[in-house]
Motif scaffolding. Structure first.
Motif, PDB file in Angstrom:
ATOM      1  N   LYS A   2       0.789  -1.003   0.052  1.00  0.00           N
ATOM      2  CA  LYS A   2       0.090   0.048   0.064  1.00  0.00           C
ATOM      3  C   LYS A   2       0.851   1.195  -0.136  1.00  0.00           C
ATOM      4  N   PRO A  63     -13.202   8.108 -12.631  1.00  0.00           N
ATOM      5  CA  PRO A  63     -12.623   7.572 -11.626  1.00  0.00           C
ATOM      6  C   PRO A  63     -12.161   5.957 -12.268  1.00  0.00           C
ATOM      7  N   ARG A  64     -11.064   5.688 -11.357  1.00  0.00           N
ATOM      8  CA  ARG A  64     -10.980   4.022 -11.295  1.00  0.00           C
ATOM      9  C   ARG A  64     -11.640   3.274 -10.459  1.00  0.00           C
ATOM     10  N   LYS A  66     -12.241   1.074  -7.135  1.00  0.00           N
ATOM     11  CA  LYS A  66     -11.256   1.126  -5.749  1.00  0.00           C
ATOM     12  C   LYS A  66     -11.187  -0.205  -5.433  1.00  0.00           C
ATOM     13  N   PRO A  67     -10.119  -0.637  -4.770  1.00  0.00           N
ATOM     14  CA  PRO A  67      -8.758   0.309  -4.627  1.00  0.00           C
ATOM     15  C   PRO A  67      -8.194   0.459  -5.492  1.00  0.00           C
ATOM     16  N   ILE A  68      -7.773   1.785  -5.839  1.00  0.00           N
ATOM     17  CA  ILE A  68      -6.966   2.064  -7.141  1.00  0.00           C
ATOM     18  C   ILE A  68      -5.760   1.476  -6.980  1.00  0.00           C
ATOM     19  N   GLU A  69      -5.400   0.680  -8.190  1.00  0.00           N
ATOM     20  CA  GLU A  69      -4.247  -0.092  -8.476  1.00  0.00           C
ATOM     21  C   GLU A  69      -3.257   0.585  -9.275  1.00  0.00           C
ATOM     22  N   LEU A 132     -10.784  11.594  -9.165  1.00  0.00           N
ATOM     23  CA  LEU A 132     -11.674  11.033  -7.863  1.00  0.00           C
ATOM     24  C   LEU A 132     -13.245  11.590  -8.084  1.00  0.00           C
ATOM     25  N   THR A 164      -1.524  -0.888  -4.331  1.00  0.00           N
ATOM     26  CA  THR A 164      -2.645   0.068  -4.410  1.00  0.00           C
ATOM     27  C   THR A 164      -2.395   1.125  -3.305  1.00  0.00           C
ATOM     28  N   ASP A 166      -3.112   3.866  -0.485  1.00  0.00           N
ATOM     29  CA  ASP A 166      -3.677   3.812   0.934  1.00  0.00           C
ATOM     30  C   ASP A 166      -3.990   5.567   1.147  1.00  0.00           C
TER      31      ASP A 166
END
Length: 168
Positions: A2, A63-64, A66-69, A132, A164, A166
């Motif tokens: 993270k 937005p991508r 979540k969690p954003i990789e 976001l 990812t 954090d």
């Protein structure tokens, strides 16, 4: 792994380029009969290598999941690239020092408050746009011209896991 997200400040981001904000103007003064303040020379455009020319574009990001990789990074060896949110949209920034192959431990992540943009210096590894909010538009100043101005690299897994972000 993270990756912790830091507040975006000019000092913290300096190894990777410049923060674009009113606070980073090298000068400011009134213009237009005193009805406007010009915040002058906020960030330098560096695109002249290989007969490049500066261009202005608008990117619209979504937005991508979540969690954003963080699976890949890119860099532009012939010119800087600036991103400025157009509607005060917060966005995430992931960068690494300008080495040939960024390592997971070289990554740093920042959160723009939506009034700040960034200029990535030439050859600085960065993740593509990480928005976001839906339909986030950004004013982009970068290079057009001959030559290969995009390198992409896939990042390795860390302990079998994708990196990812954090953040809250």
């Amino acid at each position: 792994m993270k990756l912790s997200v830091e507040h975006l400040t000019p000092d913290a981001f300096a190894p990777f380029g410049e923060v674009i904000s009113i606070a980073t103007a090298r000068d400011s003064y009134p213009i237009n009969l005193g009805t406007t303040t010009r915040f002058h020379d906020i960030s330098r455009v560096d695109v002249a290598d290989g007969d490049g020319a500066p261009i202005i574009s608008i990117f619209r990001g979504t937005p991508r999941p979540k969690p954003i990789e963080i699976k890949m990074m890119e860099r532009h060896p012939l010119g800087s690239q600036a991103f400025m949110p157009l509607s005060a949209q917060r966005f995430l920034i992931v960068v690494a020092a300008g080495t040939d192959t960024p390592k997971p431990e070289d990554l740093r992540a920042f959160l723009s408050d939506g009034t700040q943009g960034v200029t990535y210096a030439k050859n600085v590894w960065h993740h593509p746009l990480l928005v976001l909010e839906e339909d986030s538009d950004f004013l982009i100043v970068d290079r057009s011209g001959p030559g290969e101005n995009l390198n992409e690299i896939d990042l390795p897994l860390v302990d079998g896991e994708v990196i990812t972000l954090d953040w809250a």
